[in-house]
Scaffold this active site. Structure first.
Site, PDB file in Angstrom:
ATOM      1  N   PRO A   9       0.821  -1.302   0.042  1.00  0.00           N
ATOM      2  CA  PRO A   9       0.074  -0.172  -0.041  1.00  0.00           C
ATOM      3  C   PRO A   9       0.916   1.331  -0.080  1.00  0.00           C
ATOM      4  O   PRO A   9       1.911   1.325   0.677  1.00  0.00           O
ATOM      5  CB  PRO A   9      -0.656  -0.196   1.435  1.00  0.00           C
ATOM      6  N   ASN A  10       0.395   2.279  -0.577  1.00  0.00           N
ATOM      7  CA  ASN A  10       0.943   3.598  -0.785  1.00  0.00           C
ATOM      8  C   ASN A  10       2.208   3.734  -1.640  1.00  0.00           C
ATOM      9  O   ASN A  10       2.622   4.636  -2.023  1.00  0.00           O
ATOM     10  CB  ASN A  10       1.086   4.263   0.576  1.00  0.00           C
ATOM     11  N   ARG A  17       5.721  10.794  -2.568  1.00  0.00           N
ATOM     12  CA  ARG A  17       5.419  10.512  -1.017  1.00  0.00           C
ATOM     13  C   ARG A  17       6.670  10.675  -0.282  1.00  0.00           C
ATOM     14  O   ARG A  17       7.704   9.933  -0.502  1.00  0.00           O
ATOM     15  CB  ARG A  17       4.843   9.135  -1.091  1.00  0.00           C
ATOM     16  N   TYR A  22      11.684   8.227   1.232  1.00  0.00           N
ATOM     17  CA  TYR A  22      11.734   7.226   0.305  1.00  0.00           C
ATOM     18  C   TYR A  22      12.348   7.618  -1.054  1.00  0.00           C
ATOM     19  O   TYR A  22      12.097   6.612  -2.031  1.00  0.00           O
ATOM     20  CB  TYR A  22       9.913   6.990  -0.061  1.00  0.00           C
ATOM     21  N   GLU A  97      12.185  -9.819   1.156  1.00  0.00           N
ATOM     22  CA  GLU A  97      11.642  -8.419   1.832  1.00  0.00           C
ATOM     23  C   GLU A  97      12.432  -7.256   1.237  1.00  0.00           C
ATOM     24  O   GLU A  97      13.601  -7.524   1.625  1.00  0.00           O
ATOM     25  CB  GLU A  97      11.256  -8.746   2.996  1.00  0.00           C
ATOM     26  N   HIS A  99      12.440  -2.954   1.721  1.00  0.00           N
ATOM     27  CA  HIS A  99      12.062  -1.753   2.025  1.00  0.00           C
ATOM     28  C   HIS A  99      13.143  -0.537   1.636  1.00  0.00           C
ATOM     29  O   HIS A  99      14.336  -0.729   1.777  1.00  0.00           O
ATOM     30  CB  HIS A  99      12.180  -1.612   3.830  1.00  0.00           C
TER      31      HIS A  99
HETATM   32  C1  DQA Z   1       8.481   0.825   3.704  1.00  0.00           C
HETATM   33  C2  DQA Z   1       8.388   0.937   5.093  1.00  0.00           C
HETATM   34  C3  DQA Z   1       7.173   0.826   6.048  1.00  0.00           C
HETATM   35  O1  DQA Z   1       7.094   1.285   7.312  1.00  0.00           O
HETATM   36  C4  DQA Z   1       5.987   1.748   5.342  1.00  0.00           C
HETATM   37  O2  DQA Z   1       4.851   1.556   5.967  1.00  0.00           O
HETATM   38  C5  DQA Z   1       5.888   1.926   3.885  1.00  0.00           C
HETATM   39  C6  DQA Z   1       7.499   1.732   3.028  1.00  0.00           C
HETATM   40  C7  DQA Z   1       9.553   0.995   2.887  1.00  0.00           C
HETATM   41  O3  DQA Z   1       9.575   0.611   1.679  1.00  0.00           O
HETATM   42  O4  DQA Z   1      10.657   1.821   3.435  1.00  0.00           O
HETATM   43  O5  DQA Z   1       4.889   2.096   3.095  1.00  0.00           O
HETATM   44  O6  DQA Z   1       7.909  -0.420   3.442  1.00  0.00           O
END
Ligand code: DQA
Length: 145
Positions: A9-10, A17, A22, A97, A99
């Site tokens: 999401p997002n 954003r 990010y 995973e 981030h």
């Molecule tokens: C994220 C880190 C998460 O805590 C956050 O809710 C995101 C992006 C990242 O890519 O740093 O939406 O997954």
């Protein structure tokens, strides 16, 4: 070899954003760079973004037979979703995973990942480059299997 890349999401908002957290790359740019890397590695990637937890769960459940591995940025679901964790565990495909931000340096609630424990690796803090690193590592892992 086909790899499924899931964005939570997002992440469709990347580029505008919180760019200080990010980065300024859009999701389209991240997917394009990743696809170029896949071509260089001789593999294929399919990229999918959803704001719906259930859609992500369904994609993971449908992956065996088509995909050799998964890359996922579960975004906020990282910190909440037992359903995503169970889906990754259930399909028994190697999963990395990713981030963009270094979640270990952020708010306490972001420092917990429900999904990392069923992944072969977690990459955090390298921005969009993290997906490329994940693909390299995942392809090498699958070839060794
Ligand atoms: C994220 C880190 C998460 O805590 C956050 O809710 C995101 C992006 C990242 O890519 O740093 O939406 O997954």
């Amino acid at each position: 070899m086909r790899i499924l890349v899931l964005h939570g999401p997002n992440l469709q908002l990347l580029g505008r954003r919180e760019p200080d957290v990010y980065g300024s790359d859009t999701l389209d740019t991240i997917n394009r760079v990743l696809t170029e890397k896949a071509v260089a590695l001789g593999v294929e990637v399919d990229c999918f973004q959803s704001n719906q937890e259930g859609d992500l769960v369904t994609c993971i459940g449908d992956a065996p037979g088509t995909y050799a591995g998964l890359i996922i940025n579960p975004a906020a679901y990282t910190h909440t979703s037992i359903a995503l964790r169970d889906a990754i565990k259930a399909v028994d495909l190697p999963c990395v995973e990713v981030h963009l931000s270094n979640i270990s340096q952020r708010e306490t609630f972001r420092q917990v990942s429900f999904t990392a424990g069923v992944c072969i690796a977690q990459i955090a803090g390298f921005g969009g480059k993290g997906y490329v690193l994940a693909l390299e590592g995942l392809v090498e892992h699958i070839k060794k299997q």
